[in-house]
Enzyme design. Structure first.
Site, PDB file in Angstrom:
ATOM      1  CE  LYS A 161      -1.785   1.559   4.061  1.00 26.04           C
ATOM      2  NZ  LYS A 161      -1.453   2.970   4.378  1.00 26.04           N
ATOM      3  CG  ASN A 162       2.159   2.782   3.550  1.00 25.38           C
ATOM      4  OD1 ASN A 162       1.028   3.143   3.229  1.00 25.38           O
ATOM      5  ND2 ASN A 162       2.510   2.527   4.796  1.00 25.38           N
ATOM      6  NE  ARG A 208      -2.391  12.310   8.630  1.00 23.45           N
ATOM      7  CZ  ARG A 208      -2.767  13.476   9.106  1.00 23.45           C
ATOM      8  NH1 ARG A 208      -4.018  13.673   9.461  1.00 23.45           N
ATOM      9  NH2 ARG A 208      -1.899  14.458   9.240  1.00 23.45           N
ATOM     10  CB  CYS A 258      -4.640  11.290  12.196  1.00 22.54           C
ATOM     11  SG  CYS A 258      -4.044   9.633  11.897  1.00 22.54           S
ATOM     12  NE  ARG A 261      -0.032   9.979  10.317  1.00 22.48           N
ATOM     13  CZ  ARG A 261      -0.461   9.052   9.482  1.00 22.48           C
ATOM     14  NH1 ARG A 261      -1.645   8.531   9.619  1.00 22.48           N
ATOM     15  NH2 ARG A 261       0.302   8.645   8.481  1.00 22.48           N
ATOM     16  CG  ASP A 267       2.907   1.103   9.539  1.00 22.88           C
ATOM     17  OD1 ASP A 267       2.443   1.946  10.325  1.00 22.88           O
ATOM     18  OD2 ASP A 267       3.221   1.394   8.362  1.00 22.88           O
ATOM     19  NE  ARG A 310      -7.452   4.245   5.197  1.00 21.58           N
ATOM     20  CZ  ARG A 310      -6.685   5.080   5.869  1.00 21.58           C
ATOM     21  NH1 ARG A 310      -6.951   5.347   7.123  1.00 21.58           N
ATOM     22  NH2 ARG A 310      -5.667   5.674   5.299  1.00 21.58           N
TER      23      ARG A 310
HETATM   24  N1  EPU Z   1       6.040  14.466  11.191  1.00 19.37           N
HETATM   25  C1  EPU Z   1       6.090  15.803  11.506  1.00 19.37           C
HETATM   26  N2  EPU Z   1       5.959  16.710  10.501  1.00 19.37           N
HETATM   27  C2  EPU Z   1       5.791  16.349   9.199  1.00 19.37           C
HETATM   28  C3  EPU Z   1       5.732  14.976   8.886  1.00 19.37           C
HETATM   29  C4  EPU Z   1       5.876  14.057   9.909  1.00 19.37           C
HETATM   30  O1  EPU Z   1       6.252  16.178  12.673  1.00 19.37           O
HETATM   31  O2  EPU Z   1       5.673  17.226   8.337  1.00 19.37           O
HETATM   32  C5  EPU Z   1       6.161  13.456  12.272  1.00 19.37           C
HETATM   33  C6  EPU Z   1       4.904  12.617  12.417  1.00 19.37           C
HETATM   34  O3  EPU Z   1       3.925  13.250  13.225  1.00 19.37           O
HETATM   35  C7  EPU Z   1       5.447  11.353  13.031  1.00 19.37           C
HETATM   36  C8  EPU Z   1       6.823  11.235  12.380  1.00 19.37           C
HETATM   37  O4  EPU Z   1       7.153  12.537  11.878  1.00 19.37           O
HETATM   38  O5  EPU Z   1       5.610  11.543  14.403  1.00 19.37           O
HETATM   39  C9  EPU Z   1       6.919  10.248  11.246  1.00 19.37           C
HETATM   40  O6  EPU Z   1       5.820  10.410  10.373  1.00 19.37           O
HETATM   41  P1  EPU Z   1       5.935  10.136   8.802  1.00 19.37           P
HETATM   42  O7  EPU Z   1       5.825  11.437   8.094  1.00 19.37           O
HETATM   43  O8  EPU Z   1       7.098   9.276   8.494  1.00 19.37           O
HETATM   44  O9  EPU Z   1       4.602   9.325   8.555  1.00 19.37           O
HETATM   45  P2  EPU Z   1       3.767   9.354   7.224  1.00 19.37           P
HETATM   46  O10 EPU Z   1       4.659   9.586   6.075  1.00 19.37           O
HETATM   47  O11 EPU Z   1       2.581  10.228   7.404  1.00 19.37           O
HETATM   48  C10 EPU Z   1       4.037   6.827   6.600  1.00 19.37           C
HETATM   49  C11 EPU Z   1       3.113   5.684   6.355  1.00 19.37           C
HETATM   50  C12 EPU Z   1       2.494   5.238   7.682  1.00 19.37           C
HETATM   51  C13 EPU Z   1       3.618   4.811   8.615  1.00 19.37           C
HETATM   52  C14 EPU Z   1       4.608   5.972   8.796  1.00 19.37           C
HETATM   53  C15 EPU Z   1       5.805   5.629   9.640  1.00 19.37           C
HETATM   54  C16 EPU Z   1       2.370   6.107   4.102  1.00 19.37           C
HETATM   55  C17 EPU Z   1       1.272   6.472   3.183  1.00 19.37           C
HETATM   56  N3  EPU Z   1       2.092   6.088   5.414  1.00 19.37           N
HETATM   57  O12 EPU Z   1       3.230   7.863   7.167  1.00 19.37           O
HETATM   58  O13 EPU Z   1       1.672   4.121   7.396  1.00 19.37           O
HETATM   59  O14 EPU Z   1       3.100   4.445   9.864  1.00 19.37           O
HETATM   60  O15 EPU Z   1       5.072   6.426   7.509  1.00 19.37           O
HETATM   61  O16 EPU Z   1       6.502   4.572   9.087  1.00 19.37           O
HETATM   62  O17 EPU Z   1       3.469   5.798   3.670  1.00 19.37           O
HETATM   63  C18 EPU Z   1      -0.120   2.636   7.790  1.00 19.37           C
HETATM   64  O18 EPU Z   1       0.173   2.084   6.712  1.00 19.37           O
HETATM   65  O19 EPU Z   1      -0.952   2.145   8.601  1.00 19.37           O
HETATM   66  C19 EPU Z   1       0.517   3.899   8.125  1.00 19.37           C
HETATM   67  C20 EPU Z   1       0.034   4.723   9.062  1.00 19.37           C
END
Ligand code: EPU
Length: 443
Positions: free
Chosen positions: A30-31, A101, A125, A130, A318, A410
């Protein structure tokens, strides 16, 4: 917490305990699939993606592209053709972004391709706040002017050439989609962009491989420094989505928790290194092939294992819910610390209702293994929490009814079919069917 009545949503019913054993083919990730689908916005030419998983989030991503004027074709054999020849809009509306998201990933590509983008802020969320500040800061450093108005991120390129400018960007936190958004935008920028403290997840590398096949010049993906030399335009390509390491990990835990033996097929075993190490510590015998993983618990009860979530290559957040479940039915006690998201323990209260012995101390769960769990009605709150509850239903004695399973749709491709083929007594019922079953049972 108050949950409104959910009479009309599907439920999963599991009659445990079951043994999850046999062999299962793992779907595309998915990701990885989501950013790849959005990468199609970077070129006028068609992008063909194979090994696309059958998931609600993929449908949402395609609806969003449809709104932007992208032509989509679904083929048999899990492939899609996406062509963003002429885009009719640069706006990603709230009603779609709030349901997923990852829609934030249109920001970088739209801005780089059209010079402007309007993307709704995703809003609340279930697993944490996030924010997307790192996405915004990175694009600003490349010359975008960004304002937040009426709940939307409104971005525009105001450089003399009308193109983003290469920049050296340091990510204050490791962010998967933040890295992906900036990397996609930088492919069409003028000059070279360097992303420092970049995410190293395999999904980021998969995106870079596809972008390079489209004519981008990216090096260093998979390390914490990614260099992107901007090009004037990208072209079409065909790309095969990597296997879903989290789906694979979830099935491996299902076999470990039910003390059985399983083969997960069509995976990239080294993507699961941190998870496999913990499964071995829990007592599993693991053997790796080129594209499969065998796990054998040899009928033994698992041992509790200490988990600390962190960015790849460390243990993935995850997989946290699934390992809390594993520890709940293991020998001994162990801590599970969540370091990525501040509110990712919603499954704990539901597991406690099934008899799990878990104490929450801030962002650490202290899990004391119990002899068995008992089936109960439980509520899914997010995708990975639902996976933990499905596994709990498989090990628990009696009937578990999981409500709000749209969360699981999802991110897990046909989970009940796959589990029932491996011995799970699991079925999906509609809200109405469930009401009828209750009425019949009441006589
Ligand atoms: N963060 C910030 N500011 C930002 C972006 C992130 O403070 O602008 C913080 C977040 O709040 C969090 C940390 O940085 O504390 C890491 O978040 P990240 O941005 O890596 O998460 P994401 O990109 O929103 C992806 C996956 C998630 C997975 C996380 C961590 C996708 C579409 N989603 O989310 O997947 O948990 O990385 O590995 O790639 C899931 O599949 O169930 C899922 C939630």
């Amino acid at each position: 917490m108050f949950f409104p009545c959910t009479i009309n949503v599907d439920k999963i019913i599991i009659n445990g305990p079951c043994k999850i054993t046999g062999s299962v083919k793992i779907s595309g990730a998915k990701n990885a699939a989501l950013p790849l689908i959005f990468a199609s916005l970077l070129t006028e030419e068609p992008l063909r993606l194979t090994n696309i998983p059958h998931l609600q989030d993929v449908t949402t991503a395609m609806s969003l592209l449809g709104r932007l004027g992208v032509k989509l074709e679904l083929n048999e054999q899990l492939s899609i053709n996406v062509q963003a020849k002429a885009l009719s809009s640069c706006r990603a509306p709230y009603e779609l972004v709030k349901t997923m998201r990852a829609s934030i990933l249109v920001l970088g590509p739209l801005l780089a391709r059209l010079g402007e983008a309007e993307v709704s802020l995703p809003g609340g969320c279930a697993i944490g706040t996030r924010p997307v500040n790192l996405h915004i800061k990175g694009l600003e450093e490349m010359g975008a002017r960004i304002v937040i108005e009426e709940g939307y991120i409104k971005a525009r390129i105001e450089t003399p050439s009308g193109r983003l400018q290469g920049a050296r960007i340091f990510m204050d936190m490791v962010s998967v989609t933040g890295t992906e958004n900036i990397m996609m935008a930088a492919t069409l920028a003028e000059g070279t962009t360097i992303i420092e403290n970049a995410a190293r997840e395999p999904e980021v590398t998969d995106l870079a491989v596809c972008l390079n096949a489209m004519g981008a010049k990216i090096s260093g993906a998979g390390t914490s420094e990614i260099t992107i030399e901007g090009v004037e335009q990208l072209h079409g390509a065909t790309h095969h989505v990597i296997a879903d390491r989290i789906e694979a990990g979830t099935f491996l835990v299902a076999a470990a928790a039910t003390r059985s033996k399983i083969r997960v097929r069509q995976v990239i075993p080294h993507h699961l290194d941190a998870v496999l190490k913990k499964l071995e510590e829990a007592g599993a015998v693991i053997e790796l092939g080129d594209d499969y993983i065998d796990l054998d618990m040899q009928g033994r009860k698992p041992r509790a294992v200490t988990i600390d979530t962190a960015p790849y290559p460390a243990f993935p957040t995850d997989m946290q819910a699934q390992f809390i479940l594993l520890n709940s039915v293991a020998d001994g006690s162990a801590t599970v610390t969540e370091n990525i998201f501040e509110n990712r323990f919603m499954h704990v209260q539901e597991l406690q209702r099934m008899g799990a012995n878990i104490e929450l101390k801030g962002h650490t769960a202290v899990v004391h293994g119990v002899e068995h769990l008992n089936g109960a009605p439980v509520m899914a709150t997010d995708l990975r929490a639902s996976a933990g509850l499905v596994l709990a239903g498989l090990v628990a004695k009696g009937e578990t009814v999981i409500d709000r399973i749209y969360h699981i749709d999802r991110g897990y491709d046909c989970i009940e079919e796959k589990l029932s083929q491996m011995g799970g007594e699991i079925q999906r019922v509609s809200g109405r069917q469930y009401q009828q079953m209750l009425a019949a049972a009441a006589g």
